[in-house]
Design a protein around this motif. Structure first.
Motif, PDB file in Angstrom:
ATOM      1  N   GLY A  92       0.828  -1.196   0.000  1.00  0.00           N
ATOM      2  CA  GLY A  92       0.000   0.000   0.000  1.00  0.00           C
ATOM      3  C   GLY A  92       0.863   1.246   0.000  1.00  0.00           C
ATOM      4  O   GLY A  92       2.091   1.183   0.152  1.00  0.00           O
ATOM      5  N   VAL A  93       0.198   2.382  -0.149  1.00  0.00           N
ATOM      6  CA  VAL A  93       0.887   3.670  -0.115  1.00  0.00           C
ATOM      7  C   VAL A  93       0.947   4.109   1.337  1.00  0.00           C
ATOM      8  O   VAL A  93      -0.077   4.467   1.940  1.00  0.00           O
ATOM      9  N   ALA A  94       2.142   4.052   1.910  1.00  0.00           N
ATOM     10  CA  ALA A  94       2.307   4.247   3.355  1.00  0.00           C
ATOM     11  C   ALA A  94       2.336   5.720   3.734  1.00  0.00           C
ATOM     12  O   ALA A  94       2.729   6.587   2.954  1.00  0.00           O
ATOM     13  N   SER A  95       1.907   5.979   4.966  1.00  0.00           N
ATOM     14  CA  SER A  95       2.015   7.309   5.563  1.00  0.00           C
ATOM     15  C   SER A  95       2.965   7.210   6.755  1.00  0.00           C
ATOM     16  O   SER A  95       2.923   6.235   7.523  1.00  0.00           O
ATOM     17  N   PHE A  96       3.816   8.240   6.901  1.00  0.00           N
ATOM     18  CA  PHE A  96       4.797   8.237   7.989  1.00  0.00           C
ATOM     19  C   PHE A  96       4.694   9.536   8.778  1.00  0.00           C
ATOM     20  O   PHE A  96       4.364  10.599   8.227  1.00  0.00           O
ATOM     21  N   GLY A  97       4.996   9.453  10.071  1.00  0.00           N
ATOM     22  CA  GLY A  97       4.976  10.624  10.925  1.00  0.00           C
ATOM     23  C   GLY A  97       6.248  11.434  10.818  1.00  0.00           C
ATOM     24  O   GLY A  97       7.163  11.113  10.042  1.00  0.00           O
ATOM     25  N   ASP A  98       6.311  12.504  11.604  1.00  0.00           N
ATOM     26  CA  ASP A  98       7.472  13.396  11.559  1.00  0.00           C
ATOM     27  C   ASP A  98       8.750  12.690  11.973  1.00  0.00           C
ATOM     28  O   ASP A  98       9.844  13.087  11.562  1.00  0.00           O
ATOM     29  N   LEU A  99       8.631  11.676  12.799  1.00  0.00           N
ATOM     30  CA  LEU A  99       9.803  10.943  13.269  1.00  0.00           C
ATOM     31  C   LEU A  99      10.066   9.693  12.438  1.00  0.00           C
ATOM     32  O   LEU A  99      10.915   8.869  12.787  1.00  0.00           O
ATOM     33  N   GLY A 100       9.346   9.565  11.329  1.00  0.00           N
ATOM     34  CA  GLY A 100       9.539   8.426  10.453  1.00  0.00           C
ATOM     35  C   GLY A 100       8.769   7.198  10.862  1.00  0.00           C
ATOM     36  O   GLY A 100       8.970   6.124  10.281  1.00  0.00           O
ATOM     37  N   GLU A 101       7.876   7.343  11.847  1.00  0.00           N
ATOM     38  CA  GLU A 101       7.100   6.189  12.287  1.00  0.00           C
ATOM     39  C   GLU A 101       5.989   5.877  11.286  1.00  0.00           C
ATOM     40  O   GLU A 101       5.417   6.774  10.659  1.00  0.00           O
ATOM     41  N   PHE A 102       5.716   4.598  11.124  1.00  0.00           N
ATOM     42  CA  PHE A 102       4.697   4.150  10.179  1.00  0.00           C
ATOM     43  C   PHE A 102       3.309   4.413  10.768  1.00  0.00           C
ATOM     44  O   PHE A 102       2.980   3.951  11.862  1.00  0.00           O
ATOM     45  N   LEU A 103       2.485   5.159  10.028  1.00  0.00           N
ATOM     46  CA  LEU A 103       1.150   5.517  10.486  1.00  0.00           C
ATOM     47  C   LEU A 103       0.059   4.676   9.841  1.00  0.00           C
ATOM     48  O   LEU A 103      -1.104   4.769  10.242  1.00  0.00           O
ATOM     49  N   GLY A 104       0.429   3.864   8.871  1.00  0.00           N
ATOM     50  CA  GLY A 104      -0.571   3.040   8.196  1.00  0.00           C
ATOM     51  C   GLY A 104      -0.614   3.347   6.712  1.00  0.00           C
ATOM     52  O   GLY A 104       0.090   4.228   6.205  1.00  0.00           O
ATOM     53  N   PHE A 105      -1.457   2.607   6.017  1.00  0.00           N
ATOM     54  CA  PHE A 105      -1.629   2.818   4.575  1.00  0.00           C
ATOM     55  C   PHE A 105      -2.790   3.772   4.322  1.00  0.00           C
ATOM     56  O   PHE A 105      -3.836   3.700   4.984  1.00  0.00           O
TER      57      PHE A 105
END
Length: 323
Positions: free
Chosen positions: A232-245
């Motif tokens: 999937g097309v991933a989303s990441f937070g400001d610290l590079g943490e994975f937030l989900g697709f």
């Protein structure tokens, strides 16, 4: 070079006939042989001239063929958002997005072409639902490498779906716009890079594939996208943490369409090749397909003519020693 080989073989045959006639003359009376006393010198001289002539095409034939009949390559690269898809990084860390996997294969492929001393004429097209030329025809593998390495960035990938049909039609247009000196090139190759997902009806692709089957260029369908793992097309937070697709057209995961890419290669028959960017050796297979009989220099190696010329001299000298 084919004409040179035919002339060379004709010269060898003539030399052989002369050697045979000389051998026959040795069986005639002395009076008849005296008229041919200079024949051995002439025979050897002809053999030496034939040997010298065989050296002549060595450099000119190779240079002429590579400069006037280069491999012509049009690359069509899918820039739709699904090319950003990756597996869940919580379970498979470090897997690059689809577009990077395909890009890396192309970079290895163009490096291999350069090592094989091929100097292709290359153009690059980016496509989603529309297709645009990213790089016009250029005889430089370094230029296409720069576009791939520095021009293909995530921000370039659009927000709309893709159409392989549009890509194929743009490739045909690009070949029509080839400079006049390359229109007669003996090998034209299209490389279509995509995960296969299309946002247009399959019927549209069907008509484009019919046109492809009637075309004069070869096709490599380079499909990217894992077939046994959700991506999937991933989303990441400001610290590079994975937030989900993110939501992708109402779906969390994108599903590559390998069948669509296979149909692109199949429509060209023996002129088509289907590959997956995730497969080991994909770049090597592309190179092998590119420089096969359709793209290789079909001229006879001039060193072979040199050896044949030397053989002709030896035959001439031996014929002079026959009694």
């Amino acid at each position: 070079m084919r004409g040179d080989l035919q002339l060379f073989l004709a010269g060898c045959m003539l030399l052989g006939v002369c050697a045979f006639l000389y051998w026959r003359s040795r069986r005639k009376p002395i009076a008849a042989r005296s008229a041919l006393r200079n024949f051995p010198t002439l025979l050897v001289l002809c053999g030496i001239l034939l040997c010298g002539w065989s050296v002549r095409p060595t450099q000119s034939a190779q240079t002429f063929t590579r400069e006037t009949n280069p491999l012509v390559i049009a690359v069509a690269f899918d820039l739709s958002p699904s090319m950003l898809a990756i597996p869940n990084p919580q379970f498979e860390h470090g897997r690059p997005p689809r577009f990077e996997r395909a890009r890396d294969v192309l970079l290895k492929y163009f490096d291999a072409l350069q090592e094989a001393q091929q100097r292709p004429v290359v153009a690059m097209i980016g496509f989603t639902k529309q297709a645009e030329v990213m790089m016009g025809w250029d005889k430089s593998t370094q230029q296409i490498r720069d576009v791939l390495q520095y021009g293909l960035v995530p921000d370039l990938l659009g927000n709309s779906g893709s159409s392989i049909e549009v890509a194929l039609r743009k490739i045909t247009d690009a070949f029509r716009m080839l400079p006049a000196e390359y229109q007669g090139s003996q090998r034209k190759l299209a490389i279509v890079v995509s995960d296969g997902e299309s946002s247009v009806p399959p019927a549209a692709l069907h008509y484009a594939l019919k046109d492809l089957a009637a075309s004069q260029y070869d096709v490599i369908a380079l499909q990217t996208g894992l077939l046994d793992t959700n991506e999937g097309v991933a989303s990441f937070g400001d610290l590079g943490e994975f937030l989900g697709f993110g939501d992708f057209g109402g779906r969390i995961y994108t599903v590559p369409d390998a069948a669509a890419m296979q149909s692109v290669a199949d429509s060209a028959g023996a002129r088509g090749l289907y590959l997956r960017a995730e497969d080991e050796g994909a770049a090597e297979r592309m190179l092998g397909f590119s420089v096969q009989s359709g793209g290789q220099d079909k001229s006879i190696d001039a060193t072979l003519l040199l050896a044949m010329g030397m053989f002709a001299v030896v035959v001439a000298v031996a014929a002079c020693q026959l009694r």
